[in-house]
Design an enzyme around this catalytic site. Sequence first.
Site, short mmCIF file in Angstrom:
data_model
loop_
_atom_site.label_atom_id
_atom_site.label_comp_id
_atom_site.label_asym_id
_atom_site.label_seq_id
_atom_site.Cartn_x
_atom_site.Cartn_y
_atom_site.Cartn_z
N ASN A 1 0.83 -1.21 0.00
CA ASN A 1 0.00 0.00 0.00
C ASN A 1 0.86 1.25 0.00
O ASN A 1 1.92 1.30 0.62
CB ASN A 1 -0.92 0.01 1.22
CG ASN A 1 -1.86 -1.18 1.23
OD1 ASN A 1 -2.03 -1.83 0.20
ND2 ASN A 1 -2.45 -1.47 2.37
N HIS B 1 5.94 -0.80 -2.73
CA HIS B 1 5.44 -0.13 -3.94
C HIS B 1 5.47 1.40 -3.82
O HIS B 1 4.78 2.09 -4.57
CB HIS B 1 4.02 -0.61 -4.27
CG HIS B 1 3.96 -2.02 -4.78
ND1 HIS B 1 2.80 -2.75 -4.86
CD2 HIS B 1 4.94 -2.85 -5.24
CE1 HIS B 1 3.06 -3.95 -5.35
NE2 HIS B 1 4.36 -4.04 -5.58
N CYS C 1 12.69 12.28 -7.95
CA CYS C 1 13.18 12.95 -9.16
C CYS C 1 13.52 11.90 -10.22
O CYS C 1 14.34 11.01 -9.97
CB CYS C 1 14.41 13.80 -8.86
SG CYS C 1 15.10 14.55 -10.36
N ASN D 1 -8.06 -12.84 4.46
CA ASN D 1 -8.70 -12.15 3.34
C ASN D 1 -10.21 -12.37 3.44
O ASN D 1 -10.66 -13.24 4.19
CB ASN D 1 -8.16 -12.72 2.01
CG ASN D 1 -8.35 -11.77 0.83
OD1 ASN D 1 -9.43 -11.21 0.62
ND2 ASN D 1 -7.29 -11.57 0.06
N GLU E 1 -11.82 -13.47 0.92
CA GLU E 1 -12.00 -14.68 0.11
C GLU E 1 -10.61 -15.19 -0.28
O GLU E 1 -9.65 -14.42 -0.22
CB GLU E 1 -12.82 -14.35 -1.15
CG GLU E 1 -12.14 -13.26 -1.99
CD GLU E 1 -13.01 -12.74 -3.12
OE1 GLU E 1 -14.24 -12.90 -3.06
OE2 GLU E 1 -12.42 -12.17 -4.06
N ALA F 1 -10.74 -7.70 7.64
CA ALA F 1 -9.45 -7.57 8.34
C ALA F 1 -9.60 -7.00 9.75
O ALA F 1 -8.87 -7.40 10.66
CB ALA F 1 -8.52 -6.69 7.51
#
Length: 231
Positions: free
Chosen positions: A89, A106, A114, A198, A200, A216
């Site tokens: 996230n 990520h 820059c 999760n 699912e 969660a």
Amino acid sequence: MSNIVILTGAGISAESGIETFRAETGLWAQHRVEDVATPEGFLRDPKLVVDFYNERRAQAAGATPNTAHEALARLEAAHRGDVLVVTQNVDDLHERGGTKNLIHMHGALNSALCGACDHRWPAPMQMAAGDTCPACSAPMARPDIVWFGEMPYQMDRIFTALGNADIFAAIGTSGNVYPAAGFVAEAARAGAHTLEINLEPSAVGSQFNEALLGPATQTVTTWVDEILSAG
Ligand code: BJW
């Protein structure tokens, strides 16, 4: 003393009001991935991409950590072994929930990068296409986000932790994006017990030893309480 590595995805922030990607009405139903989450998309239309992340930054700033984020911080503070949270996230709800040992693989909405010299600085709430870098003055500021085709951050540190993990848990991630979707296999190879949390089963759900299905805010709290009460 067990070492715990936890991978989190958009599902852990969903109950804080942050949109996931692959839900029917999620971000990828509203935007083309190629346009907003690739280096090529940014080169083609930097304003579109910068605006997409400005909107996400504002949404994240207005959200608050939920009991799942807080439970992971409680686990880190009270568990006697190492606890590492690796999040896909880009919001900052883990750190605001109290987690300290955290990798944003990520990238992060609150960081700017820059494209010319790789300098990083705190992103303003509203970035603009062509913003200049405070270090080299190139007009090449971009959101500090890992797009498709780019190398996620701190992979060496993540793979070392997976190799030493006794428990690996993946929370709220659909298992569609690599290399994160491959972490369960890596942890299993190292002998870790693997758990998926999760709503699912994910795309790689069959690779886990155990599943805890449900929102969660409930499941993560239950799991953390179980680990802490086992000592
Ligand atoms: C709940 C819940 C609730 C809901 N409670 N749960 C191998 C095979 C095939 C392809 C590749 C491969 N290796 C590399 C690739 C290419 C590519 C890739 O994976 N493509 C696939 C789509 C096929 N990967 C890359 O390009 C990556 N780079 C790379 O691989 O570099 C080379 C490399 C090679 C080897 C080692 C190391 C490096 C980069 C990937 C960058 C991903 N970027 C994005 C966008 C940028 C960030 C942003 O804008 O936020 O990251 S894509 C998007 O997906 C975002 C997310 O972090 C990521 C994962 O999504 P996530 O978190 O799983 O969200 P959803 O929506 O998919 O799922 C939500 C889940 O929550 C669901 O399961 C729900 O059920 C659940 N849920 N509510 C519990 N209340």
